[in-house]
Enzyme design. Structure first.
Site, PDB file in Angstrom:
ATOM      1  N   ARG A   1       1.038  -0.640   0.084  1.00 31.12           N
ATOM      2  CA  ARG A   1      -0.487   0.167   0.252  1.00 31.12           C
ATOM      3  C   ARG A   1       0.887   1.189   0.362  1.00 31.12           C
ATOM      4  O   ARG A   1       1.736   0.924   0.459  1.00 31.12           O
ATOM      5  CB  ARG A   1      -1.229   0.066   1.286  1.00 31.12           C
TER       6      ARG A   1
ATOM      7  N   HIS B   1      -1.393   0.342 -10.482  1.00 30.28           N
ATOM      8  CA  HIS B   1      -2.266  -0.543  -9.154  1.00 30.28           C
ATOM      9  C   HIS B   1      -2.850  -2.029  -9.761  1.00 30.28           C
ATOM     10  O   HIS B   1      -4.031  -2.002  -9.782  1.00 30.28           O
ATOM     11  CB  HIS B   1      -3.029   0.202  -8.382  1.00 30.28           C
TER      12      HIS B   1
ATOM     13  N   GLU C   1      -4.331   7.932  -4.851  1.00 26.54           N
ATOM     14  CA  GLU C   1      -4.209   7.163  -6.448  1.00 26.54           C
ATOM     15  C   GLU C   1      -5.620   7.341  -6.920  1.00 26.54           C
ATOM     16  O   GLU C   1      -6.786   7.791  -6.242  1.00 26.54           O
ATOM     17  CB  GLU C   1      -4.698   5.232  -6.109  1.00 26.54           C
TER      18      GLU C   1
END
Length: 332
Positions: A237, A285, A266
């Site tokens: 993360r 991601h 993000e």
């Protein structure tokens, strides 16, 4: 009577048909302002929720007095107030295991791409700048035989260790809360303190969850312990890392390169300094982003939710104490 499920993630036709056969379904197909309004309107009658990438805090959960279960299409649970869900006696489930191998593939892709400068040199070709044989200024570094350091030796950490140890002959060192005898036996992996790992590893890979304890775990002090030839990989993360400290470490040559699939915010802002650095490989991601794995994750979440709503124990329960209380009630 069918129970009401609010779905805030699109599913494949087969999974949608399965949900519709067993529940009354409200689909919120887009979490824009209109979608969030529709979600809030649907929550009062919801008994089940299924989705991902939405912060479910107490404010939202308070709109759902009848909620029995939440099924997350993810392994990470940092979007959920687990303590509050447990207080409300709401089961939370996630989707571990099915994304382990795919996410480890992503991690190793970033290892290879950063070490061999794949993106940078591919862009050299694409932009017509390859005019002569590649010389030392464009050389990368070997992966085989280098020391692989893994911070967080869970399922994904073990899968990454497997690829490094068996595929590339890499000595494996790791840092975790406890020593893992099975990991020692299988990969000849050695446990290290965090400072020791940062000082010794050629590739430093984060595979741990985001918690109050791990937020900001890697900052300026930790980057200062790494060597100039170290390569930093994050598939966990973004908030586990102090991004400003990472940018400074890359600019100052404290580390050689970084491969990043996750970020503090993000989507990554278009003007992020990370995008100006040739020694950064940044992906959006994509850790579990394959057709096969995302379908398997969604199927797992549907299984978990339908089991919970039927009074059965889901395969992947996060807050097991809720199930224990329910079972005790059923047995009395």
């Amino acid at each position: 009577m069918k129970k009401h499920v609010v779905l805030y993630k699109k599913l494949s036709p087969g999974l949608m048909a399965r949900l519709h056969a067993q529940a009354e379904v409200t689909l919120i197909d887009k979490l824009d302002s209109d979608g969030l309004t529709r979600l809030r309107d649907a929550l009062p009658s919801a008994q089940g929720l299924l989705g991902a990438s939405l912060r479910l805090d107490a404010e939202l959960l308070d709109l759902a007095p009848n909620l029995e279960a939440v099924a997350s299409v993810s392994v990470g649970i940092d979007n959920y107030d687990v303590d509050y869900l447990s207080q409300r006696n709401i089961l939370l489930s996630n989707t571990p295991d099915v994304l382990t191998e795919t996410t480890a593939d992503t991690g190793f892709a970033l290892i290879l791409a950063t070490a061999r400068r794949v993106v940078e040199l591919a862009n050299l070709v694409r932009t017509g700048q390859w005019k002569q044989n590649i010389g030392p200024m464009h050389f990368g570094s070997d992966v085989h035989g280098k020391t692989l350091g893994i911070i967080g030796m869970g399922r994904i950490g073990e899968a990454l260790a497997q690829r490094g140890h068996f595929g590339f002959g890499m000595p494996v060192i790791y840092h975790s809360h406890s020593v893992k005898p099975a990991v020692h036996k299988r990969f000849n992996a050695q446990h290290r303190s965090l400072p020791q790992l940062l000082e010794q590893a050629d590739f430093i890979c984060l595979t741990l969850p985001l918690t109050a304890e791990t937020e900001g775990l890697i900052g300026a002090r930790e980057f200062a312990l790494m060597r100039p030839e170290s390569i930093f990989i994050n598939i966990s993360r973004g908030k586990v890392v102090d991004e400003a400290a990472l940018i400074e470490a890359l600019r100052q040559g404290q580390i050689r390169a970084a491969g990043l699939d996750v970020f503090e915010r993000e989507p990554l802002e278009h003007d992020s300094p990370l995008l100006q650095l040739n020694n950064v490989v940044a992906t959006p991601h994509i850790g579990s982003a394959t057709h096969e794995t995302r379908e398997a994750m969604a199927r797992c979440a549907v299984d978990n939710l339908l089991a919970a709503l039927a009074g059965e124990r889901p395969l992947n329960v996060v807050n097991g104490e809720v199930w224990d209380r329910r079972r005790a009630t059923m047995c009395t």
